[in-house]
Design a protein around this motif. Structure first.
Motif, PDB file in Angstrom:
ATOM      1  N   GLU A   1      47.357  38.963  31.337  1.00  0.00           N
ATOM      2  CA  GLU A   1      48.774  39.323  31.194  1.00  0.00           C
ATOM      3  C   GLU A   1      49.110  40.544  32.043  1.00  0.00           C
ATOM      4  N   ILE A   2      48.199  41.505  32.107  1.00  0.00           N
ATOM      5  CA  ILE A   2      48.419  42.677  32.953  1.00  0.00           C
ATOM      6  C   ILE A   2      48.494  42.263  34.417  1.00  0.00           C
ATOM      7  N   GLU A   3      47.564  41.382  34.824  1.00  0.00           N
ATOM      8  CA  GLU A   3      47.546  40.930  36.209  1.00  0.00           C
ATOM      9  C   GLU A   3      48.821  40.166  36.547  1.00  0.00           C
ATOM     10  N   GLU A   4      49.284  39.352  35.589  1.00  0.00           N
ATOM     11  CA  GLU A   4      50.524  38.612  35.814  1.00  0.00           C
ATOM     12  C   GLU A   4      51.716  39.563  35.946  1.00  0.00           C
ATOM     13  N   ALA A   5      51.751  40.588  35.102  1.00  0.00           N
ATOM     14  CA  ALA A   5      52.843  41.559  35.177  1.00  0.00           C
ATOM     15  C   ALA A   5      52.838  42.263  36.529  1.00  0.00           C
ATOM     16  N   ASP A   6      51.662  42.648  36.992  1.00  0.00           N
ATOM     17  CA  ASP A   6      51.569  43.279  38.308  1.00  0.00           C
ATOM     18  C   ASP A   6      52.030  42.327  39.398  1.00  0.00           C
ATOM     19  N   ALA A   7      51.594  41.058  39.281  1.00  0.00           N
ATOM     20  CA  ALA A   7      51.953  40.082  40.309  1.00  0.00           C
ATOM     21  C   ALA A   7      53.453  39.830  40.346  1.00  0.00           C
ATOM     22  N   GLU A   8      54.082  39.834  39.159  1.00  0.00           N
ATOM     23  CA  GLU A   8      55.512  39.543  39.086  1.00  0.00           C
ATOM     24  C   GLU A   8      56.331  40.567  39.867  1.00  0.00           C
ATOM     25  N   VAL A   9      55.947  41.835  39.790  1.00  0.00           N
ATOM     26  CA  VAL A   9      56.742  42.864  40.452  1.00  0.00           C
ATOM     27  C   VAL A   9      56.276  43.129  41.878  1.00  0.00           C
ATOM     28  N   SER A  10      55.071  42.607  42.223  1.00  0.00           N
ATOM     29  CA  SER A  10      54.543  42.939  43.545  1.00  0.00           C
ATOM     30  C   SER A  10      54.650  41.827  44.560  1.00  0.00           C
ATOM     31  N   VAL A  11      55.015  40.603  44.120  1.00  0.00           N
ATOM     32  CA  VAL A  11      55.102  39.492  45.062  1.00  0.00           C
ATOM     33  C   VAL A  11      56.053  39.837  46.197  1.00  0.00           C
ATOM     34  N   GLY A  12      55.575  39.736  47.388  1.00  0.00           N
ATOM     35  CA  GLY A  12      56.397  40.025  48.552  1.00  0.00           C
ATOM     36  C   GLY A  12      56.555  41.492  48.852  1.00  0.00           C
ATOM     37  N   ARG A  13      55.971  42.377  48.032  1.00  0.00           N
ATOM     38  CA  ARG A  13      56.150  43.812  48.231  1.00  0.00           C
ATOM     39  C   ARG A  13      54.833  44.537  48.495  1.00  0.00           C
ATOM     40  N   VAL A  14      53.756  44.041  47.893  1.00  0.00           N
ATOM     41  CA  VAL A  14      52.473  44.711  48.009  1.00  0.00           C
ATOM     42  C   VAL A  14      51.500  43.815  48.768  1.00  0.00           C
ATOM     43  N   GLU A  15      50.737  44.406  49.663  1.00  0.00           N
ATOM     44  CA  GLU A  15      49.768  43.642  50.432  1.00  0.00           C
ATOM     45  C   GLU A  15      48.682  43.095  49.504  1.00  0.00           C
ATOM     46  N   PRO A  16      48.338  41.797  49.608  1.00  0.00           N
ATOM     47  CA  PRO A  16      47.295  41.220  48.762  1.00  0.00           C
ATOM     48  C   PRO A  16      45.989  41.986  48.917  1.00  0.00           C
ATOM     49  N   GLN A  17      45.326  42.234  47.793  1.00  0.00           N
ATOM     50  CA  GLN A  17      44.084  42.986  47.831  1.00  0.00           C
ATOM     51  C   GLN A  17      43.246  42.673  46.612  1.00  0.00           C
ATOM     52  N   GLY A  18      41.975  43.070  46.679  1.00  0.00           N
ATOM     53  CA  GLY A  18      41.068  42.867  45.558  1.00  0.00           C
ATOM     54  C   GLY A  18      40.088  41.744  45.816  1.00  0.00           C
ATOM     55  N   ALA A  19      39.131  41.606  44.894  1.00  0.00           N
ATOM     56  CA  ALA A  19      38.081  40.594  45.016  1.00  0.00           C
ATOM     57  C   ALA A  19      38.616  39.227  44.601  1.00  0.00           C
ATOM     58  N   LEU A  20      38.326  38.218  45.421  1.00  0.00           N
ATOM     59  CA  LEU A  20      38.750  36.850  45.163  1.00  0.00           C
ATOM     60  C   LEU A  20      37.511  35.965  45.136  1.00  0.00           C
ATOM     61  N   LYS A  21      37.265  35.357  43.994  1.00  0.00           N
ATOM     62  CA  LYS A  21      36.072  34.525  43.805  1.00  0.00           C
ATOM     63  C   LYS A  21      36.478  33.055  43.850  1.00  0.00           C
ATOM     64  N   VAL A  22      35.890  32.307  44.805  1.00  0.00           N
ATOM     65  CA  VAL A  22      36.314  30.935  45.080  1.00  0.00           C
ATOM     66  C   VAL A  22      35.124  29.983  44.971  1.00  0.00           C
TER      67      VAL A  22
ATOM     68  N   LYS B   1      42.517  43.476  53.102  1.00  0.00           N
ATOM     69  CA  LYS B   1      42.220  44.141  51.837  1.00  0.00           C
ATOM     70  C   LYS B   1      41.719  43.184  50.755  1.00  0.00           C
ATOM     71  N   VAL B   2      41.605  41.898  51.091  1.00  0.00           N
ATOM     72  CA  VAL B   2      41.078  40.921  50.137  1.00  0.00           C
ATOM     73  C   VAL B   2      39.573  40.779  50.358  1.00  0.00           C
ATOM     74  N   GLN B   3      38.809  40.953  49.288  1.00  0.00           N
ATOM     75  CA  GLN B   3      37.363  40.728  49.333  1.00  0.00           C
ATOM     76  C   GLN B   3      37.098  39.296  48.872  1.00  0.00           C
ATOM     77  N   LEU B   4      36.432  38.509  49.710  1.00  0.00           N
ATOM     78  CA  LEU B   4      36.292  37.084  49.457  1.00  0.00           C
ATOM     79  C   LEU B   4      34.842  36.733  49.131  1.00  0.00           C
ATOM     80  N   ALA B   5      34.630  36.114  47.983  1.00  0.00           N
ATOM     81  CA  ALA B   5      33.300  35.650  47.576  1.00  0.00           C
ATOM     82  C   ALA B   5      33.345  34.138  47.405  1.00  0.00           C
TER      83      ALA B   5
END
Length: 319
Positions: free
Chosen positions: A76-97, A121-125
């Protein structure tokens, strides 16, 4: 409160990764610090959350319940951050695929340099395996799967079609003849994924559906092995064009039964946990793959006869 969320994030990563050392690597901190934060969380709550030995880590009953709460709260925290940051903040953080082994090696791994240049800024695993993964339980942000998802409850985006063809080497056809109908496949040695037999679904040129039961002397659960066996003349294979497009182009494999379409409901999807707002890192990765493949992927349109995929995304303008 910030310390509480940090402890919850560390605990969730420990559970998802399966060990303190793995969680430390993923979080970029020392194992000792991970251990201290887990101990601090257990001390604050007054309960043991995990039972640890030198070889294993198991959740207690209280730990399992707390993990469910942590997963929900952090999402829920991540969703809240995503809601206000879409299109405004550069994607970043670890992404596990999670990816099918052969498809990931051939068609996703070669895209990583372009993705890295676009989203530094995206870390890809990447995890390449043909086993079935549990996205939430194993902590994956997104999984690419090749399947029929018509009746699935998963949240998914279709990335590309998965056209399949029946094919064989010229040497096999010279020795055993060329089948002219799907029914004739039953008289041939077919390369299958398990138990030496399989049912292949198809649609005739007039759209009529049908099935044929095929069998053979050789079976394997690895797609690349089946391709190599077909090249060696061991039998007829049902292969995805993304896996054999180079061999079809150079003539080392020949398409059989033109006009018949096999397993038409199977496609290539990006699957992810159901969320109202996707994190930016996940959203841009899915969009990147969709744009790189598209409704007419390069392995079907013949525009590239060699080398890896070339994404159709323009480089981002300098800021």
């Amino acid at each position: 409160m910030a310390d509480t969320f940090q402890e919850m994030a560390v605990f969730s990563r420990i559970v998802a990764s399966g060990s303190l050392s793995a969680a430390a690597r993923e979080l970029g901190i020392s194992p000792a610090l991970v251990s201290r934060r887990l101990a601090g969380l257990e001390s604050r709550l007054g309960v043991r959350l995990v039972n640890r030995t030198t070889r294993s880590l198991n959740l207690t009953v209280e730990g399992a319940r707390y993990y469910e709460v942590c997963t929900r709260v952090l999402a829920e925290i991540e969703e809240a951050d995503a809601e206000v940051s879409v299109g405004r903040v550069e994607p970043q953080g670890a992404l596990k695929v999670a990816l099918p082994a052969s498809f990931g090696h051939q068609h996703v791994a070669p895209l990583v340099p372009q993705f890295a240049a676009r989203y530094p800024k995206v870390q890809l695993a990447l995890s390449l395996s043909d086993r079935t993964v549990s996205i939430i339980d194993e902590g994956f942000d997104v999984a690419v799967c090749i399947a029929d998802l018509r009746d699935s409850s998963l949240t998914a985006r279709r990335l590309a079609p998965n056209r399949r063809v029946v094919c064989a080497s010229p040497a096999y056809l010279r020795a055993h003849g060329t089948p002219r109908t799907p029914e004739e496949l039953a008289q041939h040695n077919c390369l299958v994924t398990g138990d030496f037999a399989s049912t292949w679904e198809y649609k005739a040129p007039d759209g009529r559906p049908g099935t044929v039961r095929v069998s053979g002397r050789y079976c394997c659960d690895n797609w690349e092995v089946l391709r190599e066996w077909a090249l060696a003349g061991l039998g007829i294979a049902l292969k995805s064009t993304w896996d054999v497009h180079r061999q079809l182009e150079d003539g080392s494999l020949v398409v059989l039964l033109p006009g018949y379409a096999f397993h038409t409901d199977v496609a290539i999807y990006a699957v992810y946990p159901h969320r109202r707002f996707l994190p930016a890192k996940t959203r841009v990765f899915i969009e990147f793959l969709a744009a790189s493949f598209g409704p007419e992927p390069y392995w079907d349109n013949g525009h590239r006869s060699a080398g890896g995929p070339k994404p159709r995304i323009r480089p981002r303008a300098a800021q």
